[in-house]
Design an enzyme around this catalytic site. Sequence first.
Site, PDB file in Angstrom:
ATOM      1  N   HIS A  33       1.430   2.323  -3.562  1.00 35.94           N
ATOM      2  CA  HIS A  33       0.434   2.990  -4.063  1.00 35.94           C
ATOM      3  C   HIS A  33       0.322   4.622  -3.780  1.00 35.94           C
ATOM      4  O   HIS A  33       0.180   5.606  -4.437  1.00 35.94           O
ATOM      5  CB  HIS A  33      -0.815   2.420  -3.779  1.00 35.94           C
ATOM      6  CG  HIS A  33      -1.411   0.962  -4.425  1.00 35.94           C
ATOM      7  ND1 HIS A  33      -1.602   1.107  -5.596  1.00 35.94           N
ATOM      8  CD2 HIS A  33      -1.656  -0.031  -3.874  1.00 35.94           C
ATOM      9  CE1 HIS A  33      -1.849  -0.117  -6.091  1.00 35.94           C
ATOM     10  NE2 HIS A  33      -2.144  -0.726  -4.961  1.00 35.94           N
TER      11      HIS A  33
ATOM     12  N   GLU B  50       0.750  -1.269  -0.090  1.00 34.34           N
ATOM     13  CA  GLU B  50       0.139  -0.008  -0.091  1.00 34.34           C
ATOM     14  C   GLU B  50       0.785   1.117   0.028  1.00 34.34           C
ATOM     15  O   GLU B  50       0.548   2.177  -0.451  1.00 34.34           O
ATOM     16  CB  GLU B  50      -0.951  -0.080   1.297  1.00 34.34           C
ATOM     17  CG  GLU B  50      -1.746  -0.969   1.214  1.00 34.34           C
ATOM     18  CD  GLU B  50      -2.708  -1.299   0.171  1.00 34.34           C
ATOM     19  OE1 GLU B  50      -3.065  -0.504  -0.773  1.00 34.34           O
ATOM     20  OE2 GLU B  50      -3.240  -2.496  -0.126  1.00 34.34           O
TER      21      GLU B  50
END
Lengths: 495, 495
Positions: free
Chosen positions: B268, B265
């Site tokens: 991202h 994550e």
Amino acid sequence: MGDQTAYQSLTRTFQRLHHFGHLAAISSWDQAAMMPSKGNEARAAAQAELQVLMHQLITAPDLARQLQDAEQEALDETQRANLREIRREWSQANLLPEALVEAKALAAARCEHAWREQRRNNDWAGFLPNFREVLRLAREEAALLAEANGVSRYDALLDKYEPGMKSADIARIFDDVKSWLPGLIERVRAKQAAETVIRPKGPFPVDKQRALGLDVMRLLGFDFDAGRLDVSSHPFCGGVPEDVRITTRYREDDFVQSLMGIVHETGHARYEQNLPRDWLSQPVGRARSMGIHESQSLSFEMQLGRSRGFLQLIAPSIRAHFGDQPAFDADNLARLYTRVEPGYIRVDADELCYPAHVILRFEIERALIDGEIEAEDVPALWDEKMLAYLGLDTRGNYRDGCLQDIHWTDTFGYFPSYTLGAMYAAQYFATLRRQEPALDARVAAGDLAPVFDWLRDNIWSQGSRWDTGELVRRATGEALNPAHYRAHLEARYLG
Amino acid sequence: MGDQTAYQSLTRTFQRLHHFGHLAAISSWDQAAMMPSKGNEARAAAQAELQVLMHQLITAPDLARQLQDAEQEALDETQRANLREIRREWSQANLLPEALVEAKALAAARCEHAWREQRRNNDWAGFLPNFREVLRLAREEAALLAEANGVSRYDALLDKYEPGMKSADIARIFDDVKSWLPGLIERVRAKQAAETVIRPKGPFPVDKQRALGLDVMRLLGFDFDAGRLDVSSHPFCGGVPEDVRITTRYREDDFVQSLMGIVHETGHARYEQNLPRDWLSQPVGRARSMGIHESQSLSFEMQLGRSRGFLQLIAPSIRAHFGDQPAFDADNLARLYTRVEPGYIRVDADELCYPAHVILRFEIERALIDGEIEAEDVPALWDEKMLAYLGLDTRGNYRDGCLQDIHWTDTFGYFPSYTLGAMYAAQYFATLRRQEPALDARVAAGDLAPVFDWLRDNIWSQGSRWDTGELVRRATGEALNPAHYRAHLEARYLG
């Protein structure tokens, strides 16, 4: 659309506003409780965009005709009350040009942002230019609302928070309080001078304070499937009725204030969580006024929370989280939570000194909005009134004086609600005690149902069905009667 | 307004959409990470209202003419790219009637909400009616988009996530993967059968896992003034570029997965946090595609995170938080993070088995949208393909089979992006290693700058300036070339 009644069209518009208001509420909570610093600019822009949209919706040209037509339609009693509240919101929004709404939002954001630093730096001179601009726009708003509603300028702003209330009535009530409050504070302090109060010994780790707070919220009936407890620098109750977000702040050296702050916000929260479910999307389903909202937090904090019975009830939880201390004896807790000590800061004030802070602010903000004084006159007036009401010298101490509150970066006419709320709460509990003479014993035994049931039936479930006066009359059998407040204070502090 | 160019009017509309999108993103994050259960209905209604509003904005009749006029105006290269992206978003939105947008949002919310419980209860029969409705609406959307764009129905949905990509190309690439992947898995498992891997011994308290995760995020350059780490049942990267919200989930008996999830994550998040600041409010300033987004999370997780050098680098942090264990030796960590074991759950899959999960879903969702199969055919197909690709029997096990992912409550055409992202990431690192042969040694020594600099210059800062093909060509000198992916897997797992 053609087969909709005008009333139905109006409710659809207000349902849309309700949905957008949901997003505004959650994003404001996030901003205060979750958002990292670099998110601020984008968030402010997004929120301003939403405010403009909502203003456009409520000022759409169709609504004026729909309001007229709806008056002629067959409506039941609740629908008619809803129409009354819709008209109220519509009138307030439509008297303000969009440019003023936008200018106010920008000036408030600028003033509030700079205020954070200026308060730390005791910088009244730095605050003054921003404050002048905020005041100028507030007066402009007040003038527009006042002219349309045929009331004084200050009353026009007051009406946003306390519909129907007049500042002349408040001044009469507050003048009466001023006639007995300083003497009462003096007598209570003389009485308390002989008392021994044991201070709890810290540190009190944040995770244990939080666990205790959650226990007390459970005891107070907070629905955790419909809300949360988090942390923010200024505690508040936000979110939406279906998902109420309350916040607190913790100090590791003291749990006493934070715990009672949680009790206070839980009072606000239960009002929201118990508003009439079928009407939540409409104005009639909302909380009646800021004073009535405050009457819920103060029913919890002052009437219930600081009572001997309640403190006896939660003493075991305090011990369970922090270990045993002599300070956690119920009698000592009661002395701690009713200790009277005049101080500079409103939000730290005890129950007895609190109204003095409110009356001072009411008198100053009323004179500001009505044009009797100017922004630069505030500090001298503040000093004079703090000396007269609480015997404190605030000269040159802006940080702990007129710069302490966030309200005047944005809001005028709100302060009376705090003390009106305290008065309503005292009146409710006078009624409750008449109906249930064993109230304190039941509370001490852990049976809080009489309090919750009374508030649910008489206040929470009523939303904005009645105007404030009628709501209070139906609940207590009489209009606002400040004698109950004085009697409560004398009983608790001299009894 | 009269002196605005058409292009300026368009950018103002897209700025408004950006502001409303901000509120949508934060409220979605809140829904997943913060919101209590009883808030769901009101939240879904508020979000649907906002979606309708955004749909109205992007379908306003003025925009068609403004788009035409703007094509004739003098624009620089970035503005022209922005106009291309504006037209793309406009086209997609204008093909969908408002009623369909609203029906989709409501059906998705209903399906997703019930799915949480249904998955736990292995309740495919309960899920099926909601799923049929979601599928019906997705097909309706696909049909509208397909007819207008002259592509197949599935390709029309795929294009939302991978602009310009065709399912025939994906099928060709995936068929090639299917020709060598099962054999490769077999060889790797035979090789690994002789290896000893020491499992870390728990429990690993959540607060320590969180502290380790935050350390690793810091190492990976996450800006905590512009984002947060929280918990949700399905980890994701949400929020807005100025305030990125990533989530993970913790198991006290295992930290390995959660930690690498955080690395994923964070990939991202850094893409979002480093998009071009001056263009954030416009489509040209956004992430290029879901596949390119996934290429960032997989550059972090697969290329960097599971590399021997990176694991050597973070091993001391792992020891600092959990104490010393033989399992925390860098070689053992590398074996642990490259262990190949076919399993039921996509999100738990290892790097080598992952594409099999994706190919299976791609084949099923493509057939669903193109109308070759019906909702009730999914379990049997799932069973057949799991057996063929991974040798696993999933019959009757819906919870760990076709009910495991949240995507199909709402989204079709997204799954290929995961494996396209893995392929792009392998291609980037092939380029990076050519440019910096000492990459692994620098990573092991704590110097991650070469990775961050390359990704920032070639991907993050580019936003949507170029189409996907051009972006990848400019970064790596060639179009998507899955050979790098196969070479990476063979080098890591057989080398």
